[in-house]
Write a protein that holds these residues in place. Structure first.
Motif, PDB file in Angstrom:
ATOM      1  N   ALA A 264      -2.123  14.283 -19.708  1.00 48.24           N
ATOM      2  CA  ALA A 264      -1.199  13.697 -18.740  1.00 48.24           C
ATOM      3  C   ALA A 264      -1.105  12.182 -18.919  1.00 48.24           C
ATOM      4  O   ALA A 264      -0.006  11.601 -18.890  1.00 48.24           O
ATOM      5  CB  ALA A 264      -1.644  14.038 -17.317  1.00 48.24           C
ATOM      6  N   GLU A 265      -2.233  11.532 -19.126  1.00 48.83           N
ATOM      7  CA  GLU A 265      -2.233  10.081 -19.315  1.00 48.83           C
ATOM      8  C   GLU A 265      -1.525   9.687 -20.612  1.00 48.83           C
ATOM      9  O   GLU A 265      -0.795   8.689 -20.660  1.00 48.83           O
ATOM     10  CB  GLU A 265      -3.669   9.567 -19.299  1.00 48.83           C
ATOM     11  CG  GLU A 265      -4.316   9.659 -17.916  1.00 48.83           C
ATOM     12  CD  GLU A 265      -5.806   9.385 -17.942  1.00 48.83           C
ATOM     13  OE1 GLU A 265      -6.343   9.134 -19.051  1.00 48.83           O
ATOM     14  OE2 GLU A 265      -6.434   9.427 -16.869  1.00 48.83           O
ATOM     15  N   ALA A 266      -1.716  10.493 -21.653  1.00 47.20           N
ATOM     16  CA  ALA A 266      -1.061  10.197 -22.929  1.00 47.20           C
ATOM     17  C   ALA A 266       0.454  10.352 -22.806  1.00 47.20           C
ATOM     18  O   ALA A 266       1.214   9.569 -23.386  1.00 47.20           O
ATOM     19  CB  ALA A 266      -1.606  11.111 -24.018  1.00 47.20           C
ATOM     20  N   ILE A 267       0.892  11.348 -22.056  1.00 44.80           N
ATOM     21  CA  ILE A 267       2.329  11.525 -21.819  1.00 44.80           C
ATOM     22  C   ILE A 267       2.885  10.320 -21.052  1.00 44.80           C
ATOM     23  O   ILE A 267       3.954   9.786 -21.381  1.00 44.80           O
ATOM     24  CB  ILE A 267       2.575  12.840 -21.056  1.00 44.80           C
ATOM     25  CG1 ILE A 267       2.308  14.036 -21.972  1.00 44.80           C
ATOM     26  CG2 ILE A 267       4.007  12.898 -20.502  1.00 44.80           C
ATOM     27  CD1 ILE A 267       2.290  15.373 -21.255  1.00 44.80           C
ATOM     28  N   ALA A 268       2.149   9.889 -20.033  1.00 42.64           N
ATOM     29  CA  ALA A 268       2.593   8.733 -19.249  1.00 42.64           C
ATOM     30  C   ALA A 268       2.660   7.474 -20.105  1.00 42.64           C
ATOM     31  O   ALA A 268       3.602   6.675 -19.988  1.00 42.64           O
ATOM     32  CB  ALA A 268       1.658   8.519 -18.062  1.00 42.64           C
ATOM     33  N   GLU A 269       1.686   7.300 -20.996  1.00 51.60           N
ATOM     34  CA  GLU A 269       1.689   6.127 -21.872  1.00 51.60           C
ATOM     35  C   GLU A 269       2.875   6.138 -22.832  1.00 51.60           C
ATOM     36  O   GLU A 269       3.296   5.091 -23.329  1.00 51.60           O
ATOM     37  CB  GLU A 269       0.374   6.065 -22.652  1.00 51.60           C
ATOM     38  CG  GLU A 269      -0.825   5.697 -21.785  1.00 51.60           C
ATOM     39  CD  GLU A 269      -2.152   5.881 -22.504  1.00 51.60           C
ATOM     40  OE1 GLU A 269      -2.115   6.280 -23.700  1.00 51.60           O
ATOM     41  OE2 GLU A 269      -3.205   5.640 -21.885  1.00 51.60           O
ATOM     42  N   SER A 270       3.404   7.345 -23.102  1.00 53.11           N
ATOM     43  CA  SER A 270       4.579   7.471 -23.961  1.00 53.11           C
ATOM     44  C   SER A 270       5.873   7.458 -23.163  1.00 53.11           C
ATOM     45  O   SER A 270       6.949   7.714 -23.719  1.00 53.11           O
ATOM     46  CB  SER A 270       4.489   8.763 -24.789  1.00 53.11           C
ATOM     47  OG  SER A 270       3.433   8.696 -25.717  1.00 53.11           O
ATOM     48  N   GLY A 271       5.781   7.175 -21.865  1.00 53.97           N
ATOM     49  CA  GLY A 271       6.969   7.029 -21.038  1.00 53.97           C
ATOM     50  C   GLY A 271       7.344   8.237 -20.221  1.00 53.97           C
ATOM     51  O   GLY A 271       8.251   8.164 -19.384  1.00 53.97           O
ATOM     52  N   GLY A 272       6.689   9.388 -20.464  1.00 61.47           N
ATOM     53  CA  GLY A 272       7.025  10.594 -19.742  1.00 61.47           C
ATOM     54  C   GLY A 272       6.416  10.642 -18.350  1.00 61.47           C
ATOM     55  O   GLY A 272       5.545   9.842 -17.997  1.00 61.47           O
ATOM     56  N   ALA A 273       6.890  11.607 -17.563  1.00 67.86           N
ATOM     57  CA  ALA A 273       6.347  11.846 -16.226  1.00 67.86           C
ATOM     58  C   ALA A 273       5.597  13.175 -16.265  1.00 67.86           C
ATOM     59  O   ALA A 273       6.229  14.235 -16.253  1.00 67.86           O
ATOM     60  CB  ALA A 273       7.465  11.881 -15.195  1.00 67.86           C
ATOM     61  N   PRO A 274       4.264  13.150 -16.344  1.00 66.80           N
ATOM     62  CA  PRO A 274       3.518  14.404 -16.403  1.00 66.80           C
ATOM     63  C   PRO A 274       3.477  15.087 -15.047  1.00 66.80           C
ATOM     64  O   PRO A 274       3.290  14.438 -14.010  1.00 66.80           O
ATOM     65  CB  PRO A 274       2.124  13.960 -16.844  1.00 66.80           C
ATOM     66  CG  PRO A 274       2.003  12.549 -16.359  1.00 66.80           C
ATOM     67  CD  PRO A 274       3.390  11.970 -16.432  1.00 66.80           C
ATOM     68  N   LEU A 275       3.674  16.388 -15.047  1.00 64.45           N
ATOM     69  CA  LEU A 275       3.521  17.209 -13.854  1.00 64.45           C
ATOM     70  C   LEU A 275       2.353  18.148 -14.111  1.00 64.45           C
ATOM     71  O   LEU A 275       2.462  19.074 -14.910  1.00 64.45           O
ATOM     72  CB  LEU A 275       4.801  18.001 -13.578  1.00 64.45           C
ATOM     73  CG  LEU A 275       4.742  19.042 -12.445  1.00 64.45           C
ATOM     74  CD1 LEU A 275       4.362  18.399 -11.125  1.00 64.45           C
ATOM     75  CD2 LEU A 275       6.078  19.773 -12.327  1.00 64.45           C
ATOM     76  N   ILE A 276       1.219  17.859 -13.486  1.00 61.73           N
ATOM     77  CA  ILE A 276       0.024  18.681 -13.704  1.00 61.73           C
ATOM     78  C   ILE A 276       0.126  19.946 -12.867  1.00 61.73           C
ATOM     79  O   ILE A 276       0.227  19.887 -11.641  1.00 61.73           O
ATOM     80  CB  ILE A 276      -1.251  17.895 -13.367  1.00 61.73           C
ATOM     81  CG1 ILE A 276      -1.405  16.696 -14.316  1.00 61.73           C
ATOM     82  CG2 ILE A 276      -2.473  18.795 -13.449  1.00 61.73           C
ATOM     83  CD1 ILE A 276      -2.604  15.814 -14.021  1.00 61.73           C
ATOM     84  N   PHE A 277       0.120  21.077 -13.562  1.00 58.97           N
ATOM     85  CA  PHE A 277       0.216  22.367 -12.891  1.00 58.97           C
ATOM     86  C   PHE A 277      -0.677  23.353 -13.647  1.00 58.97           C
ATOM     87  O   PHE A 277      -0.228  24.051 -14.557  1.00 58.97           O
ATOM     88  CB  PHE A 277       1.662  22.869 -12.852  1.00 58.97           C
ATOM     89  CG  PHE A 277       1.841  24.085 -11.987  1.00 58.97           C
ATOM     90  CD1 PHE A 277       2.081  23.956 -10.623  1.00 58.97           C
ATOM     91  CD2 PHE A 277       1.737  25.356 -12.526  1.00 58.97           C
ATOM     92  CE1 PHE A 277       2.219  25.075  -9.822  1.00 58.97           C
ATOM     93  CE2 PHE A 277       1.883  26.486 -11.731  1.00 58.97           C
ATOM     94  CZ  PHE A 277       2.118  26.348 -10.376  1.00 58.97           C
ATOM     95  N   PRO A 278      -1.973  23.399 -13.315  1.00 56.18           N
ATOM     96  CA  PRO A 278      -2.893  24.277 -14.050  1.00 56.18           C
ATOM     97  C   PRO A 278      -2.490  25.745 -13.934  1.00 56.18           C
ATOM     98  O   PRO A 278      -2.227  26.252 -12.839  1.00 56.18           O
ATOM     99  CB  PRO A 278      -4.241  24.024 -13.365  1.00 56.18           C
ATOM    100  CG  PRO A 278      -4.100  22.673 -12.727  1.00 56.18           C
ATOM    101  CD  PRO A 278      -2.666  22.597 -12.301  1.00 56.18           C
ATOM    102  N   LEU A 279      -2.460  26.426 -15.072  1.00 59.79           N
ATOM    103  CA  LEU A 279      -2.184  27.861 -15.079  1.00 59.79           C
ATOM    104  C   LEU A 279      -3.456  28.694 -14.992  1.00 59.79           C
ATOM    105  O   LEU A 279      -3.385  29.910 -14.803  1.00 59.79           O
ATOM    106  CB  LEU A 279      -1.409  28.241 -16.343  1.00 59.79           C
ATOM    107  CG  LEU A 279       0.011  27.697 -16.448  1.00 59.79           C
ATOM    108  CD1 LEU A 279       0.657  28.153 -17.744  1.00 59.79           C
ATOM    109  CD2 LEU A 279       0.850  28.118 -15.247  1.00 59.79           C
ATOM    110  N   LEU A 280      -4.595  28.042 -15.151  1.00 59.45           N
ATOM    111  CA  LEU A 280      -5.880  28.721 -15.013  1.00 59.45           C
ATOM    112  C   LEU A 280      -6.752  27.950 -14.038  1.00 59.45           C
ATOM    113  O   LEU A 280      -6.881  26.730 -14.150  1.00 59.45           O
ATOM    114  CB  LEU A 280      -6.604  28.820 -16.358  1.00 59.45           C
ATOM    115  CG  LEU A 280      -6.002  29.732 -17.426  1.00 59.45           C
ATOM    116  CD1 LEU A 280      -6.797  29.620 -18.713  1.00 59.45           C
ATOM    117  CD2 LEU A 280      -5.975  31.179 -16.946  1.00 59.45           C
ATOM    118  N   GLU A 281      -7.332  28.651 -13.092  1.00 59.92           N
ATOM    119  CA  GLU A 281      -8.327  28.062 -12.202  1.00 59.92           C
ATOM    120  C   GLU A 281      -9.704  28.541 -12.655  1.00 59.92           C
ATOM    121  O   GLU A 281      -9.884  29.711 -12.991  1.00 59.92           O
ATOM    122  CB  GLU A 281      -8.041  28.455 -10.759  1.00 59.92           C
ATOM    123  CG  GLU A 281      -6.721  27.880 -10.248  1.00 59.92           C
ATOM    124  CD  GLU A 281      -6.489  28.121  -8.768  1.00 59.92           C
ATOM    125  OE1 GLU A 281      -7.348  28.766  -8.120  1.00 59.92           O
ATOM    126  OE2 GLU A 281      -5.449  27.667  -8.248  1.00 59.92           O
TER     127      GLU A 281
END
Length: 262
Positions: free
Chosen positions: A27-44
């Motif tokens: 998520a942080e790497a996506i943000a550093e590249s300008g994107g907006a990460p949406l964290i939505f875990p598919l596994l708990e």
């Protein structure tokens, strides 16, 4: 989290589906590249329903020559119990399927890990000389893992003459909070891609979606870091699949190189 508004992912909302504990780096790497990460875990992830197998494995740890950790979750749930009973045995060789697991072991002070450096799966681990028949034959191996999963590693090591104990130290389940954050983003046309690093998680998502959600999913780019995940996605009827190199770095490179629509 810092955003680079001029980066190659600027204006793109990208879903990160790793378990909560492993989602932040991508998520942080996506943000550093300008994107907006949406964290939505598919596994708990949660502790194993029955803690006794882990307790038993820790008690006889000195009997093992090799301890294999399938994932960072396996490390986080098993290694504290191991170290609580004393130091890591000097003769016990740690092994890991992926580099994220190697880093998790190092964070607990466990070094000298055997692990593949290119492909990150059981097949790649089994190709290493440390797991050859002449090295593992007649020895005892512990595989620390979640509930279920593939049996290839255990079966192959047994065929090579090892005595293998599979130790379930955590369990996986699908998302419990509902899919509304994803559906809302899709309906508002602000969800540009999903990153999926687990076939099991992909199946949970597909099964939970209704016809509307599956239609959204089918037209959304799906970035996956392993051919097996891509194959399983195709088996579900998905076709907008981008196979990337392994791990977070591979996923990020695939996202950055993608020809996004204008």
């Amino acid at each position: 989290m810092q955003y680079n508004t001029g980066g190659p992912l600027a204006g793109r909302t990208i879903v990160v589906t790793r378990p909560q504990a492993q989602a932040a780096p991508l998520a942080e790497a996506i943000a550093e590249s300008g994107g907006a990460p949406l964290i939505f875990p598919l596994l708990e992830i949660a502790p194993a329903s029955d803690p006794q197998p882990l307790v038993d494995a820790v008690q006889r740890l000195a009997d093992y020559s090799l301890a294999v950790f399938i994932s960072p979750n396996a490390v986080d749930y098993a290694v504290p119990a191991i170290l609580a009973s004393g130091q890591w045995p000097a003769a016990l060789v740690p092994a890991a399927v992926g580099q994220g697991t190697v880093k998790a072991l190092a964070a607990h002070g466990v070094s000298g890990c055997v692990a593949p450096t290119r492909r990150f799966d059981s097949e790649a681990l089994l190709e290493l000389p440390e797991l050859a028949a002449e090295r593992v034959g007649g020895r005892r191996v512990a595989i620390f893992r979640g509930d279920g999963g593939r049996e290839l590693l255990a079966d192959t090591l047994r065929a090579r003459g090892a005595t293998v104990d599979c130790v379930t130290c955590y369990r996986r389940s699908g998302p419990s909070g509902g899919l509304e954050p994803l559906l809302a983003a899709w309906r508002e046309s602000r969800l540009d891609a999903l990153t999926v690093s687990s076939s099991e998680g992909m199946r949970y998502l597909f099964d939970l979606l209704d016809d509307e959600g599956r239609a959204f999913l089918k037209r959304t780019p799906l970035f996956v870091p392993h051919g097996r995940i891509a194959d399983n996605a195709r088996a579900l009827g998905l076709s907008n699949i981008i196979l990337t190199d392994a791990a977070d770095a591979g996923i990020l490179a695939g996202l950055r190189a993608y020809n996004w629509p204008k």
